[in-house]
Design an enzyme around this catalytic site. Sequence first.
Site, PDB file in Angstrom:
ATOM      1  N   THR A  27     -18.407  21.687   5.944  1.00 32.23           N
ATOM      2  CA  THR A  27     -19.440  21.310   6.238  1.00 32.23           C
ATOM      3  C   THR A  27     -20.053  21.025   6.316  1.00 32.23           C
ATOM      4  O   THR A  27     -21.327  19.796   6.515  1.00 32.23           O
ATOM      5  CB  THR A  27     -19.964  22.407   7.783  1.00 32.23           C
ATOM      6  OG1 THR A  27     -17.763  22.861   8.518  1.00 32.23           O
ATOM      7  CG2 THR A  27     -20.538  21.231   9.211  1.00 32.23           C
ATOM      8  N   SER A  74     -13.257  24.731   3.265  1.00 28.41           N
ATOM      9  CA  SER A  74     -12.471  25.793   2.401  1.00 28.41           C
ATOM     10  C   SER A  74     -11.503  26.332   3.233  1.00 28.41           C
ATOM     11  O   SER A  74     -11.061  27.465   2.255  1.00 28.41           O
ATOM     12  CB  SER A  74     -13.867  26.453   2.618  1.00 28.41           C
ATOM     13  OG  SER A  74     -14.277  27.339   4.192  1.00 28.41           O
ATOM     14  N   THR A 107     -17.818  26.693   5.268  1.00 29.31           N
ATOM     15  CA  THR A 107     -18.013  28.874   5.778  1.00 29.31           C
ATOM     16  C   THR A 107     -17.211  29.221   5.883  1.00 29.31           C
ATOM     17  O   THR A 107     -17.242  30.749   6.099  1.00 29.31           O
ATOM     18  CB  THR A 107     -19.239  28.134   6.787  1.00 29.31           C
ATOM     19  OG1 THR A 107     -18.305  27.353   8.308  1.00 29.31           O
ATOM     20  CG2 THR A 107     -20.469  27.561   6.801  1.00 29.31           C
TER      21      THR A 107
END
Length: 344
Positions: A27, A74, A107
């Site tokens: 992000t 991720s 994250t």
Amino acid sequence: MLTAASSTIALAVPGLPNIKILATGGTIAGAGVSSTQYAGYQAAVTPVDKLLLAVPELGKIANVTGEQISQVASHNMSNEILLKLAKRINVLLASPEVDGVVITHGTNTLEESAYFLNLVVKSEKPVVMVGAMRPGTSMSADGPMNIFRSVITAGSKDSRGRGVMVVMNDQIIGARDLQKTDTMTVDTFKAPVFGYLGFVVDSKTHFYKPPARKHTHQTEFDISKVNVLPKVDIVMGYEDDSRAAVDAFVTAGAKGVVHAGSGTAAVSGQMQPGLEDAVKKGVAVVRAPRSSLGIITRNMEFDDDKFGTISGDTLSPPKARVLLMLGLTRTSDPKEIQRMFNEY
Ligand code: ASP
């Protein structure tokens, strides 16, 4: 001095630390259609040179150069990318020209990648990971300040020898202790069991403790010649569960299985024979807590001695998977792997 692309040649400012930024996506490199879009935006689109140019203040605190390792959200981070990233970090940190490394990362799985690097980077130099909860296009984007503080931390002499750290939302968190706790909020990262390593205030780091367990140059894991990590999967225990998932993973070639059990990593009566059969086939089975918090010692609510399973200490199931993959690069002996879980 700020050098956006690794190919650009620029003179470094003497006296400032040389920090390499390795970008992987997430992000922090995301973009939405409006400044008010915080969900439904696209992650992993902004290249590293643009990310760095969005933080011109970096030029005053470090000689920064960027390099794109991958461009993925991720949850798409693979073992292949992780190995490529770790090997690149080890090459960079072996050079006297590099004082520290910052890795931008999504994250969602940051805690897994951070713990992996914490076990395989071979240097005392600072390695800092950073992400953002809001895309760069949003109002009050958290990425630029997080990047700034990560570079401060990577350039600080006080950061040496503290293992891989994550810097977000003013806090410095050790890779082993880190946990994402909220799906949306900017203060999502916590260290609920062990606490923060420290804080960044303005342009200064404030540390309060070293990491509790062995890390980076202190570990036995050497990935320099590893091209494929052993396959390890996670199965969850829940009311009225079954052994089907364990059997499927073993049939698919898993070398290790982490069982995320309720309470103190308990195993149901119907799951137990599945795990027992897996161990008999030479699969390493680790018990970790479904809640991700707290300690699991041997024979707690399950007879590890009898069944040949391994207790996961204070690692969450995803982190237990990371250590088990690395443990299996060295041995398949459950006693040796138990030692590793007690040490790392
Ligand atoms: N939503 C995620 C993030 O906060 C996307 C990812 O993990 O790449 O970065």
